[in-house]
Structure formats: C-alpha cells, structure tokens
Scaffold this motif. Sequence first.
Motif, PDB file in Angstrom:
ATOM      1  N   ASP A 165       0.814  -1.221   0.000  1.00 64.17           N
ATOM      2  CA  ASP A 165       0.000   0.000   0.000  1.00 64.17           C
ATOM      3  C   ASP A 165       0.849   1.273   0.000  1.00 64.17           C
ATOM      4  O   ASP A 165       0.358   2.342  -0.360  1.00 64.17           O
ATOM      5  CB  ASP A 165      -0.932   0.007   1.223  1.00 64.17           C
ATOM      6  CG  ASP A 165      -1.980  -1.088   1.136  1.00 64.17           C
ATOM      7  OD1 ASP A 165      -2.171  -1.632   0.020  1.00 64.17           O
ATOM      8  OD2 ASP A 165      -2.589  -1.432   2.164  1.00 64.17           O
ATOM      9  N   SER A 166       2.109   1.165   0.420  1.00 66.31           N
ATOM     10  CA  SER A 166       2.938   2.369   0.548  1.00 66.31           C
ATOM     11  C   SER A 166       3.718   2.723  -0.712  1.00 66.31           C
ATOM     12  O   SER A 166       4.343   3.766  -0.780  1.00 66.31           O
ATOM     13  CB  SER A 166       3.945   2.195   1.700  1.00 66.31           C
ATOM     14  OG  SER A 166       3.269   1.959   2.909  1.00 66.31           O
ATOM     15  N   VAL A 167       3.735   1.805  -1.700  1.00 69.64           N
ATOM     16  CA  VAL A 167       4.575   2.067  -2.875  1.00 69.64           C
ATOM     17  C   VAL A 167       3.768   2.057  -4.171  1.00 69.64           C
ATOM     18  O   VAL A 167       2.645   1.548  -4.211  1.00 69.64           O
ATOM     19  CB  VAL A 167       5.749   1.047  -2.984  1.00 69.64           C
ATOM     20  CG1 VAL A 167       6.597   1.077  -1.729  1.00 69.64           C
ATOM     21  CG2 VAL A 167       5.243  -0.361  -3.265  1.00 69.64           C
ATOM     22  N   THR A 168       4.368   2.612  -5.214  1.00 72.93           N
ATOM     23  CA  THR A 168       3.723   2.710  -6.521  1.00 72.93           C
ATOM     24  C   THR A 168       3.855   1.388  -7.281  1.00 72.93           C
ATOM     25  O   THR A 168       2.942   0.940  -7.950  1.00 72.93           O
ATOM     26  CB  THR A 168       4.392   3.839  -7.341  1.00 72.93           C
ATOM     27  OG1 THR A 168       4.485   4.998  -6.504  1.00 72.93           O
ATOM     28  CG2 THR A 168       3.614   4.150  -8.600  1.00 72.93           C
ATOM     29  N   ALA A 169       5.033   0.791  -7.166  1.00 71.10           N
ATOM     30  CA  ALA A 169       5.277  -0.500  -7.800  1.00 71.10           C
ATOM     31  C   ALA A 169       6.370  -1.212  -7.020  1.00 71.10           C
ATOM     32  O   ALA A 169       7.151  -0.581  -6.292  1.00 71.10           O
ATOM     33  CB  ALA A 169       5.695  -0.337  -9.260  1.00 71.10           C
ATOM     34  N   LEU A 170       6.402  -2.529  -7.207  1.00 70.37           N
ATOM     35  CA  LEU A 170       7.286  -3.345  -6.396  1.00 70.37           C
ATOM     36  C   LEU A 170       7.746  -4.530  -7.238  1.00 70.37           C
ATOM     37  O   LEU A 170       6.960  -5.104  -7.976  1.00 70.37           O
ATOM     38  CB  LEU A 170       6.438  -3.788  -5.220  1.00 70.37           C
ATOM     39  CG  LEU A 170       6.940  -4.531  -4.026  1.00 70.37           C
ATOM     40  CD1 LEU A 170       5.916  -4.384  -2.920  1.00 70.37           C
ATOM     41  CD2 LEU A 170       7.182  -5.965  -4.326  1.00 70.37           C
ATOM     42  N   VAL A 171       9.026  -4.871  -7.125  1.00 74.39           N
ATOM     43  CA  VAL A 171       9.525  -6.006  -7.904  1.00 74.39           C
ATOM     44  C   VAL A 171      10.571  -6.758  -7.085  1.00 74.39           C
ATOM     45  O   VAL A 171      11.326  -6.161  -6.329  1.00 74.39           O
ATOM     46  CB  VAL A 171      10.057  -5.534  -9.288  1.00 74.39           C
ATOM     47  CG1 VAL A 171      11.182  -4.534  -9.167  1.00 74.39           C
ATOM     48  CG2 VAL A 171      10.492  -6.699 -10.146  1.00 74.39           C
ATOM     49  N   GLY A 172      10.544  -8.099  -7.196  1.00 72.68           N
ATOM     50  CA  GLY A 172      11.472  -8.938  -6.420  1.00 72.68           C
ATOM     51  C   GLY A 172      12.473  -9.642  -7.310  1.00 72.68           C
ATOM     52  O   GLY A 172      12.334  -9.659  -8.538  1.00 72.68           O
ATOM     53  N   TYR A 173      13.481 -10.233  -6.674  1.00 71.62           N
ATOM     54  CA  TYR A 173      14.460 -11.031  -7.422  1.00 71.62           C
ATOM     55  C   TYR A 173      13.738 -12.167  -8.144  1.00 71.62           C
ATOM     56  O   TYR A 173      12.748 -12.693  -7.650  1.00 71.62           O
ATOM     57  CB  TYR A 173      15.483 -11.704  -6.493  1.00 71.62           C
ATOM     58  CG  TYR A 173      16.302 -10.829  -5.597  1.00 71.62           C
ATOM     59  CD1 TYR A 173      16.452  -9.464  -5.807  1.00 71.62           C
ATOM     60  CD2 TYR A 173      16.969 -11.411  -4.509  1.00 71.62           C
ATOM     61  CE1 TYR A 173      17.235  -8.703  -4.952  1.00 71.62           C
ATOM     62  CE2 TYR A 173      17.756 -10.655  -3.659  1.00 71.62           C
ATOM     63  CZ  TYR A 173      17.879  -9.303  -3.877  1.00 71.62           C
ATOM     64  OH  TYR A 173      18.652  -8.574  -3.027  1.00 71.62           O
TER      65      TYR A 173
END
Length: 492
Positions: free
Chosen positions: A146-154
């Motif tokens: 909820d706090s970020v615009t986009a998120l990506v993992g390894y």
Amino acid sequence: MRIGLAYLLQETNSFSPVASRLEDFAVVTGQAVVERWAGTRTEIGAFIDAIGETEHQAVPLFAGWAMTQGPIERPEFDKLLRMVRAEITRAGALDAVLIALHGAMAAVAADDCEGAIVGEIRSLVGGIPIVLTLDLHANLTARMVDSVTALVGYHTYPHVDMYETGRAGAELLLRTLAGEIRPVMAVTKIPLIVPAENMMTTAGPFARVFALGKEALAADRRLLAYSVFGMQPWLDVAEAGAAALVVSDGAREAAAECSRRMAQLFWDQRAAFDVELMTPQAAVAQALAASGQPVVLAEPADSPTAGSPGDSADLLAAFHEYAPGVPAALWVHDERVAAMAWEARPGTVIRTIVGGMYDQVRRKPVPVEAVVRSISDGRFVLTGGYNRGMRVEMGRTAVVSAGPVQVVVSEKAVAGICPEVYRSQGVEPRDQKMVVAKSATGFRSEYGPFAAKILIVDTPGASSPNLRRLDYRNVPRPIYPLDEFGWLAGVR
Ligand SMILES: [Zn+2]
C-alpha cells in the motif's frame, strides 16, 4: 527531476539468539552511498547506473546491509527509522524514490520493518512515485504494497540478479515518471512456508511458478512485472506467508488473475519443497565413497545468510570421527579461537574448544588440538555471481589445522555462500575431499561449477530446513507445513 536512492537490507531470523543492532548495517548516507556502492552488482549499484544514464539527478539517501541475525532491538529500530526520516528530510524536495529493501526484516515488537520504513517514507514525501525492490525471500505485507507505486522482487535463487532487479525497478520508476505507464499491483498471499533448499529457480517446483509468470507477461503486454516471494521460513511473524505479485499498466483484473494462477501453482506443489537431509555420519560416508573432489557438505541449519551464527563445529567432530586423515575444510565463526590464534604465532599449537559460542542451546563445542597456519584481517571482495564487488570483513581471522582439516575461524560471521571465505585465507576448496558451505542454496552458484557432489547435512540450528521442528508462535494458522488443509487462491 530529483530521484532519491536508498538501500537497506537485512533478513531477520526470529529464532536466532543474536540480536541485530543498527551498527551491523554499516549505514552510509549522502554522497558516501555512491562512493561505497557505485559499481557493485547490487540493487543500489543498478539504481546509480540507471539514473546516471538519464537527465535526472540521483539523490543518494542511505545504504546499508547487515548479515542475518535475530530481531533488531526495538530502540535500535527506532534509531534506524529516525535515520530514514532525517535523510529524507535532509534531501529536500524529491520527485521520486527508488528503494531496495529485503522484505523479511523484523524487530522486537515490530514484525514488519520494511512496511514501517516505506510507510514512513510515503508519509514524508507525499504522492510521488516510489518503487521498491525486494529479495525473493521477502514476507510481503499489506503495508509494503500500500505504501509504494510499484514493487519487484528477485527472480533468481541462488540470488544472482540483484543488479538486474535494481535495473527493473529503476525502469518501472522512469517509465512512470515519463507518463508511459500507470502501475497497478495485484497480490495473492499464500498460507505457506517452505524450506529454502528447494526454492531454486533454476529447476524444480519454484522454477515452474516463475515460468508461469514469464509466460503470462509474454502473452499480455499490459502486465509489466511479476514477482514470487517464497518468504524465508525462519520469520515468525503475524503476516507470514508466501506471495505472488503482479504489476500491470492499469490492468487490475489481468494482474489479479496472473497472481492467483502463480499462487495456486505454488500451493499445489507444496510437498515438492520438502528437503532430503542426511546425518553428518551418512554424509561423510557418502562423500568418502564419491569419486572426485571436493564434495560440498551444505550445512543450512548454520547458514549466516539465514540468520544462524555460523558457530557450528558439528562437521569438524564428524570429520574427526568418521574421516580421520582426510583433507577437509570448514569455516567456524568463533571470535575466541580467532583471538587465541592471533595471540599465538603461526606455527604454534593451540589446545582449545571450537564452536557453540553463540547458539549455546543448540550447539556443542568441539575440543581441538590445532596448529595455527596463518592469521589475517579477514577482508576480501566477493568475486562470484553473488553480490560481486561487495567488500566483506570477517574481522580477525585465522586458519588452524586440526590434522588434515583446515579450520578457518573468524571474529565475525560472513555469508557461507562463497568459496572466498576459504580462498582469501589460502585454503583452496579444490584441494579438499570435503568442504563445508554453511548455506541453504546460495552456495550452489558459487561451488556448483567445481563441486564433485553436493550433500545436505542435518544439524541442529536456527535456520534448520526441518520446519516442523522449529518453535513458531506468531505465524497465522492454518499454515502449511505446520497444518494440513485445503486452499484456493483469492486476491486480497
Ligand atoms: Zn533471499
């Protein structure tokens, strides 16, 4: 535009007896971030490169990395949050933030440290784009998402794509800033914890989940990125569990459908993640029977990157008992023996006990009579696929030989993943019949190219892959493998 760059990684082990402190992160701020981290194959190295190629201005905020240990003491975590606040404030007006966190950091009485960090940043910077990158072993929480615009993992385990993940995060941010995309995320949490050993992304059940995400992205251009988080299993927190996340360009339902399908496939294969473990005696016997060398004995229950202290000498005892006269090498985190070797001179014989110094509940010290071969300051640089270019300091270090067994003892714990732990001290793994890697899986990318055979040894420890034996108290129930139940993927 001014883009804030930050990097702060630790994977906490709830079962580790050693508390983490802020100083363990060796945090640098401002321009020192670039001096210390530019050119490394890490996320922050990628952020610096990616923004450097644009017209935008990089605003380095803070960077630090700590070896996995027990939960951070609450006052130490409060200090850390104050540092985050101070650096964001000091940076002045920002147009965007790129931040790399681990995703499985926990403090005493604060389960979701990354959620607190990005939540804090969001409250300070307002509605500007924030892109977050996470380790594949993150425990994804609602607050992080909820706090970020986009998120990506390894996408790799063993982890060799920190740099590429940083690049992927930077690209999402830059495209958002350019107005090309409007990121919308969908998440499916999965009531599942699995041992790290079979979370490899090169082959096996986890690789199939990643393949599904890749296919979905190829088939639908609105899908921008997918991540699957296996969560490291030694995190005893209220929101614990694996997750699948998809970032789309405005296509919420397509993202949700893709994350549900990945989550369901992960769940359906849960039994395939169980690990085949061997007793030290059986592993040594198999190693002796194997042709070629070295046979790598992986000891995941004492893996520092998974939060164990690295203080097990159990395999030294096994070498003495079951393989006398056979060349072997192991590393033990034992500041007392390292100090003793430093005080004695090379060539001197020392009689002492080694191991069991930090986890006194699960480990036993092993008596040794050993010759001090060499001493060093324990500094080296990683040269393999894992965080290449990162500087490592294991403090006062010595090689002591107990018969044909070379024991590297060090003042501080280090990742058990890399052969440099030995090579930096003049001990060549290829010259040994057996070499110990205190790592669940990470070691495979480093030792795999020259190992004659790999065996996984079952010893007691805070990062044991035998999850049913660990003392979970806070994870949500039901959760596999602690409970047996049915589940169908649904999006939160
Ligand atoms: Zn990881």
